[in-house]
Design an enzyme around this catalytic site. Structure first.
Site, PDB file in Angstrom:
ATOM      1  N   ARG A   1       0.833  -1.188   0.000  1.00 43.62           N
ATOM      2  CA  ARG A   1       0.000   0.000   0.000  1.00 43.62           C
ATOM      3  C   ARG A   1       0.875   1.247   0.000  1.00 43.62           C
ATOM      4  O   ARG A   1       2.050   1.199   0.372  1.00 43.62           O
ATOM      5  CB  ARG A   1      -0.903   0.011   1.235  1.00 43.62           C
TER       6      ARG A   1
ATOM      7  N   THR B   1      11.270  -6.334  -4.011  1.00 38.21           N
ATOM      8  CA  THR B   1      11.798  -5.295  -4.890  1.00 38.21           C
ATOM      9  C   THR B   1      10.782  -4.166  -4.990  1.00 38.21           C
ATOM     10  O   THR B   1       9.593  -4.402  -5.231  1.00 38.21           O
ATOM     11  CB  THR B   1      12.113  -5.863  -6.280  1.00 38.21           C
ATOM     12  N   LEU B   2      11.260  -2.954  -4.810  1.00 36.12           N
ATOM     13  CA  LEU B   2      10.412  -1.765  -4.807  1.00 36.12           C
ATOM     14  C   LEU B   2      10.658  -0.945  -6.069  1.00 36.12           C
ATOM     15  O   LEU B   2      11.813  -0.803  -6.511  1.00 36.12           O
ATOM     16  CB  LEU B   2      10.717  -0.904  -3.576  1.00 36.12           C
ATOM     17  N   GLU B   3       9.585  -0.415  -6.646  1.00 32.09           N
ATOM     18  CA  GLU B   3       9.683   0.488  -7.798  1.00 32.09           C
ATOM     19  C   GLU B   3       9.453   1.896  -7.284  1.00 32.09           C
ATOM     20  O   GLU B   3       8.339   2.266  -6.935  1.00 32.09           O
ATOM     21  CB  GLU B   3       8.645   0.116  -8.850  1.00 32.09           C
TER      22      GLU B   3
ATOM     23  N   GLN C   1      14.026 -14.387  -3.600  1.00 37.27           N
ATOM     24  CA  GLN C   1      14.967 -13.358  -4.036  1.00 37.27           C
ATOM     25  C   GLN C   1      15.611 -12.672  -2.833  1.00 37.27           C
ATOM     26  O   GLN C   1      14.988 -12.448  -1.802  1.00 37.27           O
ATOM     27  CB  GLN C   1      14.283 -12.334  -4.931  1.00 37.27           C
TER      28      GLN C   1
END
Length: 373
Positions: free
Chosen positions: A292, A318-320, A359
């Site tokens: 969120r 993994t964050l964008e 990962q």
């Protein structure tokens, strides 16, 4: 389907939706699009470039096709190069025929998010993105994908799924007490060094809203901690594998503050980054989770374009990341907020089927080879 159970539909539930006709399938639908907690969606063979991206107005009961003229929709073909700065829409591979009480939400697939292809849905008679929620009545209508490349061009294809739909017959999102009870029975966050889970007292749980907070990994100068997407690259074919990541990304390294063991990363205004959580997230197989938006009181930046985490997931996330202004983030700063939801029943674990399971650190999209220093 056992209607006595509420929550997120399982793989068996999803198969029954298709079999019963509650979800109609199009020509581009494939049986393997049915996952353990969602149905992957792609485009039908009818895609448009639009000059103005509008949504239907619910108060007018508008259908998406009713506003094609307002959008100045122009038909394009498969294989078209979708360019940054433009919007494209297409009907998707499924169409709802929901009974009262059923509704659906959408998330971009990881491959869309990590390629910074903004993938959302709009639907008939709804003013929302990524929500088909008419639970108080029966509902049928078309769903359209909205595809907007943010950094580099992407080649339009039906062979890759861009988003996923989750289906519900009741709200089982966790409260703060639900989360605290879960954390007493199940270890949710693990350390990267393999030394085991965090103790409950070490978890950053003081959001008081039922969401779990994770922090940023930004430490060490020998390996990249993430990647910055490069503008002006040639189009990405989403069906490709083993692409050279250096044509589309630049490595990002943590910076050490002189004389200390403190580390940080510098983000440039308007640029897009792939970074990762410091913690490894372990989602129990009877739950799923969704990223969120972070509370702006914890920092003003955007940390995800995808966001769904399957039952049985284990690994760093993994964050964008998009920085709206020049900013720095320290190692250990809060960067991600997760909400857990209960599944209606048993469903296959992501550990058995997931591309990104296990990962450790920031992972490039599956279209690219590993970054080799």
């Amino acid at each position: 389907m056992n209607n006595s159970e509420i929550g997120v539909f399982t793989q068996n539930d999803l198969r029954n939706l298709v079999k019963s006709g509650a979800l109609k399938t199009g020509n581009s639908f494939k049986n393997n699009h049915i996952g353990n907690a969602s149905i992957d969606i792609t485009v039908e063979n009818e895609t448009y470039w639009v000059e103005h991206m509008f949504r239907p107005q619910q108060q007018k009961q508008e259908r998406v096709r009713d506003i094609f003229k307002l959008m100045n929709a122009t038909r394009i073909n498969m294989g078209h190069q979708m360019d940054p700065g433009y919007s494209y829409i297409a009907p998707v591979s499924v169409e709802p025929n929901f009974p009262i009480g059923m509704y659906s939400y959408a998330n971009a697939k990881s491959t869309s998010g990590r390629n910074f292809l903004h993938a959302r849905i709009i639907s008939d008679k709804s003013g929302w993105f990524d929500a088909i929620d008419h639970r108080t009545e029966e509902y049928g209508g078309e769903i359209f994908l909205v595809l907007e490349p943010l950094v580099y061009p992407v080649t339009l294809t039906q062979e890759e799924c861009y988003a996923q739909l989750r289906f519900f017959n009741g709200d089982t999102r966790f409260s703060d007490s639900d989360l605290r009870e879960l954390s007493q029975k199940h270890d949710l966050l693990y350390r990267r060094d393999g030394s085991g889970p965090y103790k409950q007292s070490e978890l950053f749980l003081n959001s008081h809203d039922g969401t779990l907070i994770c922090t940023l990994f930004a430490k060490g100068d020998k390996k990249p901690i993430g990647y910055k997407a490069k503008r002006g690259s040639k189009p990405v074919d989403l069906t490709a594998r083993g692409l050279d990541p250096r044509q589309y990304f630049e490595p990002v390294y943590a910076i050490r503050i002189a004389g200390t063991n403190e580390w940080f990363v510098h983000l440039i205004k308007g640029e897009y980054y792939l970074l990762s959580t410091n913690e490894l997230v372990d989602v129990p197989e009877f739950l799923c989770a969704e990223l969120r938006a972070l509370d702006p009181r914890l920092g003003l930046f955007f940390s995800h374009f995808a966001g769904f985490i399957d039952p049985g997931w284990f690994g760093s996330v993994t964050l964008e990341v998009l920085a709206p202004h020049n900013m720095v983030l320290r190692h250990g700063d809060p960067v991600a907020r997760f909400v857990f939801e209960k599944m209606r029943g048993e469903t296959p674990s992501y550990k058995q089927m997931g591309t990104y399971n296990g990962q450790m650190g920031t992972r490039l999209p599956k279209q690219f080879a590993d970054w080799d220093e």
